[in-house]
Design a protein around this motif. Structure first.
Motif, PDB file in Angstrom:
ATOM      1  N   GLU A   7      24.014 -90.145  10.004  1.00  0.00           N
ATOM      2  CA  GLU A   7      24.515 -90.938   8.877  1.00  0.00           C
ATOM      3  C   GLU A   7      24.317 -92.428   9.153  1.00  0.00           C
ATOM      4  N   GLU A   8      24.552 -92.854  10.398  1.00  0.00           N
ATOM      5  CA  GLU A   8      24.351 -94.260  10.736  1.00  0.00           C
ATOM      6  C   GLU A   8      22.882 -94.652  10.590  1.00  0.00           C
ATOM      7  N   VAL A   9      21.973 -93.774  10.995  1.00  0.00           N
ATOM      8  CA  VAL A   9      20.539 -94.045  10.854  1.00  0.00           C
ATOM      9  C   VAL A   9      20.182 -94.195   9.370  1.00  0.00           C
ATOM     10  N   LYS A  10      20.742 -93.355   8.520  1.00  0.00           N
ATOM     11  CA  LYS A  10      20.488 -93.454   7.078  1.00  0.00           C
ATOM     12  C   LYS A  10      21.015 -94.776   6.520  1.00  0.00           C
ATOM     13  N   ILE A  12      21.426 -97.598   8.197  1.00  0.00           N
ATOM     14  CA  ILE A  12      20.550 -98.656   8.704  1.00  0.00           C
ATOM     15  C   ILE A  12      19.250 -98.687   7.909  1.00  0.00           C
ATOM     16  N   ALA A  13      18.672 -97.525   7.632  1.00  0.00           N
ATOM     17  CA  ALA A  13      17.433 -97.461   6.836  1.00  0.00           C
ATOM     18  C   ALA A  13      17.649 -98.071   5.462  1.00  0.00           C
ATOM     19  N   ARG A  14      18.791 -97.793   4.859  1.00  0.00           N
ATOM     20  CA  ARG A  14      19.094 -98.360   3.540  1.00  0.00           C
ATOM     21  C   ARG A  14      19.232 -99.883   3.630  1.00  0.00           C
ATOM     22  N   GLY A  40      24.252-109.795  10.695  1.00  0.00           N
ATOM     23  CA  GLY A  40      25.582-109.623  10.132  1.00  0.00           C
ATOM     24  C   GLY A  40      26.003-108.176   9.955  1.00  0.00           C
ATOM     25  N   GLU A  41      25.100-107.244  10.197  1.00  0.00           N
ATOM     26  CA  GLU A  41      25.427-105.829  10.059  1.00  0.00           C
ATOM     27  C   GLU A  41      25.865-105.282  11.423  1.00  0.00           C
ATOM     28  N   ALA A  42      26.815-104.390  11.407  1.00  0.00           N
ATOM     29  CA  ALA A  42      27.262-103.747  12.643  1.00  0.00           C
ATOM     30  C   ALA A  42      26.286-102.619  12.976  1.00  0.00           C
ATOM     31  N   VAL A  43      25.518-102.807  14.028  1.00  0.00           N
ATOM     32  CA  VAL A  43      24.529-101.815  14.458  1.00  0.00           C
ATOM     33  C   VAL A  43      24.866-101.413  15.882  1.00  0.00           C
ATOM     34  N   ARG A  48      18.958 -96.341  17.297  1.00  0.00           N
ATOM     35  CA  ARG A  48      19.227 -95.949  15.907  1.00  0.00           C
ATOM     36  C   ARG A  48      18.443 -96.807  14.927  1.00  0.00           C
ATOM     37  N   VAL A  49      18.281 -98.086  15.251  1.00  0.00           N
ATOM     38  CA  VAL A  49      17.458 -98.948  14.393  1.00  0.00           C
ATOM     39  C   VAL A  49      16.013 -98.460  14.424  1.00  0.00           C
ATOM     40  N   LEU A  50      15.523 -98.122  15.606  1.00  0.00           N
ATOM     41  CA  LEU A  50      14.161 -97.607  15.724  1.00  0.00           C
ATOM     42  C   LEU A  50      14.006 -96.301  14.955  1.00  0.00           C
ATOM     43  N   ARG A  51      14.978 -95.425  15.045  1.00  0.00           N
ATOM     44  CA  ARG A  51      14.923 -94.169  14.274  1.00  0.00           C
ATOM     45  C   ARG A  51      14.896 -94.443  12.773  1.00  0.00           C
TER      46      ARG A  51
END
Length: 80
Positions: A7-10, A12-14, A40-43, A48-51
């Motif tokens: 869900e976090e990957v989705k 981030i993709a959005r 400014g986004e919590a990552v 996960r960003v790469l995914r």
């Protein structure tokens, strides 16, 4: 990868997709994406960003280009 990570990957993709809507000529490394595109986004992790980026590459939204120093640049493939 568990459901929470997926869900976090989705999410981030959005966020990346939304950034590219406002900046369609953006191009950057993974580090730059994390610093500028997701500012400014919590990552929680680079992985996960790469995914998220890889999923957008598979969908044909983001391109990936290798550069001479061995790094990778991500960029928008669509005129959003």
């Amino acid at each position: 990868m568990d459901t929470e990570q997926e869900e976090e990957v989705k999410i981030i993709a959005r966020q990346i997709f939304e950034y590219l809507q406002s900046h369609p000529s953006a191009a950057d490394s993974l580090q730059g994406v994390m610093r500028w595109w997701l500012a400014g986004e919590a990552v929680s992790s680079r992985e996960r960003v790469l995914r998220a980026l890889e999923s957008l590459v598979r969908e044909g939204v983001v391109g990936r280009r290798s550069i001479s120093d061995g790094g990778v640049i991500f960029y928008s493939l669509e005129k959003l």
